[in-house]
Design a protein around this motif. Structure first.
Motif, PDB file in Angstrom:
ATOM      1  N   GLU A   1       0.832  -1.210   0.000  1.00 11.00           N
ATOM      2  CA  GLU A   1       0.000   0.000   0.000  1.00 11.00           C
ATOM      3  C   GLU A   1       0.870   1.265   0.000  1.00 11.00           C
ATOM      4  OE1 GLU A   1      -3.214   0.344  -0.410  1.00 11.00           O
ATOM      5  OE2 GLU A   1      -3.740  -1.768  -0.325  1.00 11.00           O
ATOM      6  N   GLU A   2       1.985   1.224   0.728  1.00 12.94           N
ATOM      7  CA  GLU A   2       2.878   2.375   0.763  1.00 12.94           C
ATOM      8  C   GLU A   2       3.502   2.618  -0.615  1.00 12.94           C
ATOM      9  OE1 GLU A   2       6.476   4.121   3.568  1.00 12.94           O
ATOM     10  OE2 GLU A   2       5.712   2.107   3.942  1.00 12.94           O
ATOM     11  N   ALA A   3       3.932   1.550  -1.267  1.00 13.78           N
ATOM     12  CA  ALA A   3       4.485   1.670  -2.621  1.00 13.78           C
ATOM     13  C   ALA A   3       3.415   2.188  -3.579  1.00 13.78           C
ATOM     14  CB  ALA A   3       5.020   0.316  -3.087  1.00 13.78           C
ATOM     15  N   TRP A   4       2.170   1.714  -3.416  1.00 10.34           N
ATOM     16  CA  TRP A   4       1.054   2.179  -4.256  1.00 10.34           C
ATOM     17  C   TRP A   4       0.860   3.695  -4.080  1.00 10.34           C
ATOM     18  CZ3 TRP A   4      -1.716   0.615  -8.236  1.00 10.34           C
ATOM     19  CH2 TRP A   4      -2.924   1.250  -8.537  1.00 10.34           C
ATOM     20  N   ASP A   5       0.998   4.174  -2.854  1.00  9.26           N
ATOM     21  CA  ASP A   5       0.846   5.605  -2.595  1.00  9.26           C
ATOM     22  C   ASP A   5       1.912   6.429  -3.315  1.00  9.26           C
ATOM     23  OD1 ASP A   5      -1.394   5.150  -1.047  1.00  9.26           O
ATOM     24  OD2 ASP A   5      -0.380   5.478   0.866  1.00  9.26           O
ATOM     25  N   PHE A   6       3.143   5.917  -3.386  1.00 10.38           N
ATOM     26  CA  PHE A   6       4.176   6.609  -4.156  1.00 10.38           C
ATOM     27  C   PHE A   6       3.843   6.555  -5.644  1.00 10.38           C
ATOM     28  CE2 PHE A   6       7.012   6.065  -0.422  1.00 10.38           C
ATOM     29  CZ  PHE A   6       7.525   7.348  -0.357  1.00 10.38           C
ATOM     30  N   PHE A   7       3.415   5.402  -6.119  1.00 13.96           N
ATOM     31  CA  PHE A   7       3.079   5.215  -7.531  1.00 13.96           C
ATOM     32  C   PHE A   7       1.968   6.167  -7.968  1.00 13.96           C
ATOM     33  CE2 PHE A   7       0.432   2.952 -10.720  1.00 13.96           C
ATOM     34  CZ  PHE A   7       1.354   2.873 -11.757  1.00 13.96           C
ATOM     35  N   THR A   8       0.962   6.360  -7.119  1.00 10.35           N
ATOM     36  CA  THR A   8      -0.186   7.205  -7.465  1.00 10.35           C
ATOM     37  C   THR A   8       0.016   8.662  -7.036  1.00 10.35           C
ATOM     38  OG1 THR A   8      -1.314   6.602  -5.411  1.00 10.35           O
ATOM     39  CG2 THR A   8      -1.836   5.305  -7.375  1.00 10.35           C
ATOM     40  N   ASN A   9       1.212   8.988  -6.586  1.00  9.30           N
ATOM     41  CA  ASN A   9       1.577  10.348  -6.178  1.00  9.30           C
ATOM     42  C   ASN A   9       0.809  10.855  -4.967  1.00  9.30           C
ATOM     43  OD1 ASN A   9       3.514  10.725  -8.280  1.00  9.30           O
ATOM     44  ND2 ASN A   9       1.804  10.963  -9.698  1.00  9.30           N
ATOM     45  N   ARG A  10       0.270   9.959  -4.152  1.00 14.74           N
ATOM     46  CA  ARG A  10      -0.368  10.363  -2.893  1.00 14.74           C
ATOM     47  C   ARG A  10       0.679  10.621  -1.819  1.00 14.74           C
ATOM     48  NH1 ARG A  10      -4.652   5.659  -2.580  1.00 14.74           N
ATOM     49  NH2 ARG A  10      -5.750   6.144  -4.492  1.00 14.74           N
ATOM     50  N   ARG A  11       1.825  10.024  -2.002  1.00 16.28           N
ATOM     51  CA  ARG A  11       2.929  10.186  -1.050  1.00 16.28           C
ATOM     52  C   ARG A  11       4.122  10.688  -1.848  1.00 16.28           C
ATOM     53  NH1 ARG A  11       4.446   6.395   3.761  1.00 16.28           N
ATOM     54  NH2 ARG A  11       2.215   6.075   3.618  1.00 16.28           N
ATOM     55  N   GLN A  12       4.827  11.642  -1.308  1.00 14.74           N
ATOM     56  CA  GLN A  12       5.949  12.248  -2.015  1.00 14.74           C
ATOM     57  C   GLN A  12       7.278  11.735  -1.471  1.00 14.74           C
ATOM     58  OE1 GLN A  12       5.409  14.330  -4.718  1.00 14.74           O
ATOM     59  NE2 GLN A  12       3.337  13.589  -4.365  1.00 14.74           N
ATOM     60  N   VAL A  13       8.268  11.738  -2.350  1.00 19.86           N
ATOM     61  CA  VAL A  13       9.619  11.329  -1.973  1.00 19.86           C
ATOM     62  C   VAL A  13      10.216  12.421  -1.086  1.00 19.86           C
ATOM     63  CG1 VAL A  13      11.918  10.812  -2.892  1.00 19.86           C
ATOM     64  CG2 VAL A  13       9.887  10.024  -4.098  1.00 19.86           C
ATOM     65  N   PRO A  14      10.964  12.046  -0.049  1.00 16.98           N
ATOM     66  CA  PRO A  14      11.594  13.037   0.828  1.00 16.98           C
ATOM     67  C   PRO A  14      12.450  14.028   0.046  1.00 16.98           C
ATOM     68  CG  PRO A  14      11.879  10.828   1.698  1.00 16.98           C
ATOM     69  CD  PRO A  14      11.276  10.675   0.325  1.00 16.98           C
TER      70      PRO A  14
END
Length: 133
Positions: A113-126
């Motif tokens: 789920e965390e990887a999915w959030d990066f993939f869908t741009n819901r979570r940003q890279v530090p």
């Protein structure tokens, strides 16, 4: 091809990199949502109707509905397909994961789920440009 900022991690003992996000990732998100909604329709039809009704408020949900929201996790066949679909679209795995692992109760859903959030741009890279899961 890859991402400019690499997001890497380990899923079920296999190294991965989050794939680049395609411009029409909404189609992938829609298919993933449809998989869940079809499962709810078959196994929790009252819940599925509520989820699709814009007039239903949070107060209209029962404890049975709330239990039903995560019940798909107990369906070994469905969760295997759903999680594999998610991983196939967002992770570039160093090696394939066998079907026994996809059906395992130990499947690392949180990492997926965390990887999915990066993939869908819901979570940003530090800000240092490195993302490690």
């Amino acid at each position: 091809m890859g991402r400019i900022t690499k997001v890497t991690g380990e899923f079920m003992g296999v190294r991965f990199e989050v794939k680049p996000t395609p411009i029409r990732f909404d189609k992938i998100m829609d298919e993933r949502r449809n998989m869940l909604m079809n499962w709810y329709k078959e196994h929790h039809p009252k819940l599925e109707k509520k989820l699709n009704d814009d007039k239903v408020s949070v107060d209209d949900y029962t404890m049975e509905d709330l239990d039903g929201l995560n019940a798909w996790r107990l369906d070994e066949e469905f969760r295997s397909k759903y999680c594999k679909y998610t991983a196939d679209h967002c992770l570039k795995l160093d090696k394939p994961i066998d079907s026994k692992t996809w059906k395992s109760d130990e499947l690392e859903l949180g990492t997926l789920e965390e990887a999915w959030d990066f993939f869908t741009n819901r979570r940003q890279v530090p800000t240092n440009g490195v993302g490690v899961l």
